[in-house]
Write an enzyme that holds these catalytic residues in place. Structure first.
Site, PDB file in Angstrom:
ATOM      1  N   ASN A  60       0.853  -1.179   0.000  1.00  0.00           N
ATOM      2  CA  ASN A  60       0.000   0.000   0.000  1.00  0.00           C
ATOM      3  C   ASN A  60       0.888   1.227   0.000  1.00  0.00           C
ATOM      4  OD1 ASN A  60      -2.714  -1.154   0.332  1.00  0.00           O
ATOM      5  ND2 ASN A  60      -1.696  -2.118   2.066  1.00  0.00           N
ATOM      6  N   PHE A  61       0.675   2.128  -0.936  1.00  0.00           N
ATOM      7  CA  PHE A  61       1.408   3.401  -1.019  1.00  0.00           C
ATOM      8  C   PHE A  61       2.902   3.260  -1.239  1.00  0.00           C
ATOM      9  CE2 PHE A  61      -2.508   4.636   0.517  1.00  0.00           C
ATOM     10  CZ  PHE A  61      -2.733   4.330   1.846  1.00  0.00           C
ATOM     11  N   GLY A  62       3.403   2.106  -1.632  1.00  0.00           N
ATOM     12  CA  GLY A  62       4.854   2.092  -1.796  1.00  0.00           C
ATOM     13  C   GLY A  62       5.338   0.863  -2.527  1.00  0.00           C
ATOM     14  N   VAL A  84       8.632  -1.990  -2.701  1.00  0.00           N
ATOM     15  CA  VAL A  84       9.641  -2.582  -1.828  1.00  0.00           C
ATOM     16  C   VAL A  84      10.774  -3.137  -2.686  1.00  0.00           C
ATOM     17  CG1 VAL A  84      10.089  -4.270  -0.005  1.00  0.00           C
ATOM     18  CG2 VAL A  84       7.860  -3.155  -0.140  1.00  0.00           C
ATOM     19  N   ASP A 143      -5.777  -5.034   6.115  1.00  0.00           N
ATOM     20  CA  ASP A 143      -5.424  -5.500   4.770  1.00  0.00           C
ATOM     21  C   ASP A 143      -4.850  -6.907   4.822  1.00  0.00           C
ATOM     22  OD1 ASP A 143      -3.378  -4.326   1.978  1.00  0.00           O
ATOM     23  OD2 ASP A 143      -5.181  -5.564   2.085  1.00  0.00           O
TER      24      ASP A 143
HETATM   25  N1  LIG Z   1       3.843  -7.475   2.336  1.00  0.00           N
HETATM   26  C1  LIG Z   1       3.686  -6.930   1.381  1.00  0.00           C
HETATM   27  C2  LIG Z   1       3.478  -6.227   0.188  1.00  0.00           C
HETATM   28  C3  LIG Z   1       4.682  -5.371  -0.088  1.00  0.00           C
HETATM   29  N2  LIG Z   1       5.866  -6.196  -0.145  1.00  0.00           N
HETATM   30  C4  LIG Z   1       6.672  -6.521   0.880  1.00  0.00           C
HETATM   31  C5  LIG Z   1       7.682  -7.298   0.353  1.00  0.00           C
HETATM   32  C6  LIG Z   1       8.793  -7.913   1.066  1.00  0.00           C
HETATM   33  N3  LIG Z   1       9.381  -8.963   0.443  1.00  0.00           N
HETATM   34  C7  LIG Z   1      10.383  -9.621   1.053  1.00  0.00           C
HETATM   35  N4  LIG Z   1      10.968 -10.688   0.417  1.00  0.00           N
HETATM   36  C8  LIG Z   1      10.769 -11.152  -0.884  1.00  0.00           C
HETATM   37  C9  LIG Z   1       9.783 -10.656  -1.746  1.00  0.00           C
HETATM   38  C10 LIG Z   1       9.651 -11.130  -3.054  1.00  0.00           C
HETATM   39  C11 LIG Z   1      10.499 -12.124  -3.529  1.00  0.00           C
HETATM   40  C12 LIG Z   1      10.345 -12.562  -4.981  1.00  0.00           C
HETATM   41  C13 LIG Z   1      10.628 -11.334  -5.881  1.00  0.00           C
HETATM   42  C14 LIG Z   1      10.499 -11.714  -7.355  1.00  0.00           C
HETATM   43  N5  LIG Z   1      11.374 -12.813  -7.684  1.00  0.00           N
HETATM   44  C15 LIG Z   1      11.115 -13.957  -6.871  1.00  0.00           C
HETATM   45  C16 LIG Z   1      11.260 -13.645  -5.385  1.00  0.00           C
HETATM   46  C17 LIG Z   1      11.460 -12.648  -2.661  1.00  0.00           C
HETATM   47  C18 LIG Z   1      11.592 -12.168  -1.347  1.00  0.00           C
HETATM   48  N6  LIG Z   1      10.843  -9.294   2.281  1.00  0.00           N
HETATM   49  C19 LIG Z   1      10.261  -8.237   2.909  1.00  0.00           C
HETATM   50  C20 LIG Z   1       9.230  -7.517   2.338  1.00  0.00           C
HETATM   51  C21 LIG Z   1       8.798  -6.425   3.275  1.00  0.00           C
HETATM   52  C22 LIG Z   1       9.677  -6.654   4.497  1.00  0.00           C
HETATM   53  N7  LIG Z   1      10.558  -7.749   4.147  1.00  0.00           N
HETATM   54  C23 LIG Z   1       7.413  -7.446  -1.000  1.00  0.00           C
HETATM   55  N8  LIG Z   1       6.306  -6.762  -1.282  1.00  0.00           N
END
Ligand SMILES: N#CCCn1cc(-c2nc(Nc3ccc(C4CCNCC4)cc3)nc3c2CCN3)cn1
Length: 305
Positions: free
Chosen positions: A35-37, A39, A152
């Protein structure tokens, strides 16, 4: 930031807020949109030798809805949460040049629960699902104890730390319940994930711990459907409503079928006891729904069997 051992512990032994210097932040790849951002995966590498830690950095998306104030609230929310089943705050990174700031969090290597279940379906059995469900439930129980309503809850916002640990993430819509009320009324619903919303959240923009319970029931449905995209909540509801609906009338039709007691069908191989737990979370009126502690006990009982 200084390694823990050198970090000056304040009198309350409260870890001081860590500030990450932008010049040591190495962008690696995109992780997702919240939401709003957005990562991103970064390495914080002050020594410049690639030995630094991997971190997840959430940048404020400069668009109409989001603003620095909401982002500040999200940062203050996640900074105040200390629970094994909630993604950890690490600090903030100020980029003076762009007068903006980023939220630094622990990086969870396996990504969202949706992607994890799609990729690891063959070796995740019911016991593992129940373990994940119980961890999410414990995280929600903690959130409730802090008077926070997540608003959410969905499998897309549950992240996988390891094969045996999941964490609740994305506190962009989280609100604190005022001390003298049982619910939070939202003025600007924005793009609402209505297929995860309790009826009162759709019709009156009312959010409470009991509306989070409703959403937890939908997350249970996603879990035991292995997040199969052809039986995701939105798809199942739209099939029932009729795909030819547009705009506002979708939420009114959704509330109508919920009033007529239609609920998401049991996922194909879902144990009856788990499906009955989901249907309890989907009590039309909020007071019918169980508490997270009751749900937690029921999940623990199912794990013992
Ligand atoms: N929740 C929510 C919605 C917003 N958002 C948060 C994260 C997030 N993702 C991860 N790790 C993560 C994410 C994607 C992969 C995929 C990427 C594409 N290729 C394959 C691997 C692998 C590891 N770690 C986090 C965060 C926040 C704090 N730590 C991602 N989207």
């Amino acid at each position: 930031p200084l390694p823990d051992r050198d970090r000056a512990l304040g009198p309350s032994h409260q870890q001081d807020q860590s500030v990450y210097e932008e010049r040591h932040l190495r962008y690696i790849s995109p992780l997702g949109k919240g939401n709003f951002g957005s990562v991103e995966l970064c390495r914080y590498d002050p020594l410049g030798d690639n030995t630094g830690e991997l971190i997840a950095v959430k940048k404020l998306q400069p668009n109409k809805q989001s603003n620095l104030e909401d982002f500040q609230k999200e940062i203050n929310t996640i900074r105040s949460l200390h629970c094994d089943y909630i993604v950890k705050y690490r600090g903030v990174c100020y980029s003076m040049g762009r007068l903006s700031m980023s939220l630094v969090m622990e990086y969870l290597p396996y990504g969202s629960l949706i992607r994890y279940l799609e990729k690891n379906r063959q070796h995740v059995n019911n016991r593992r699902m129940l373990l994940f469900a119980s961890q999410i439930c414990k995280g929600l129980e903690y959130l409730q104890s802090m008077r926070y309503v997540h608003r959410d809850l969905a499998a897309r916002n549950i992240l996988v730390a390891s094969d045996t640990l999941v964490k609740i993430a994305d506190f962009g819509l989280t609100k604190i319940i005022p001390f003298d009320k049982e619910y939070y009324r939202v003025t600007h619903p924005g793009e609402s994930p209505i297929f995860w919303y309790a009826p009162e959240s759709i019709t009156e923009s009312k959010f409470s711990h009991k509306s989070d319970v409703w959403s937890f029931g939908v997350v249970l449905h996603e879990l035991f459907s292995y997040c199969e995209h052809n039986c995701n909540p939105k798809r199942l509801y739209m099939q029932e409503i009729g795909n030819d609906m547009q705009g506002l009338s979708i939420s009114m039709h959704l509330v109508d079928i919920l009033k007529d007691n239609w609920r998401l069908p049991a996922p194909p191989i879902c144990p009856p006891r788990i499906y009955s737990m989901m249907t309890m979370c989907w009590g039309y009126s909020a007071e019918e729904r169980p508490t997270f502690s009751t749900l937690g006990d029921q999940i623990e009982t199912s794990i013992q069997d």
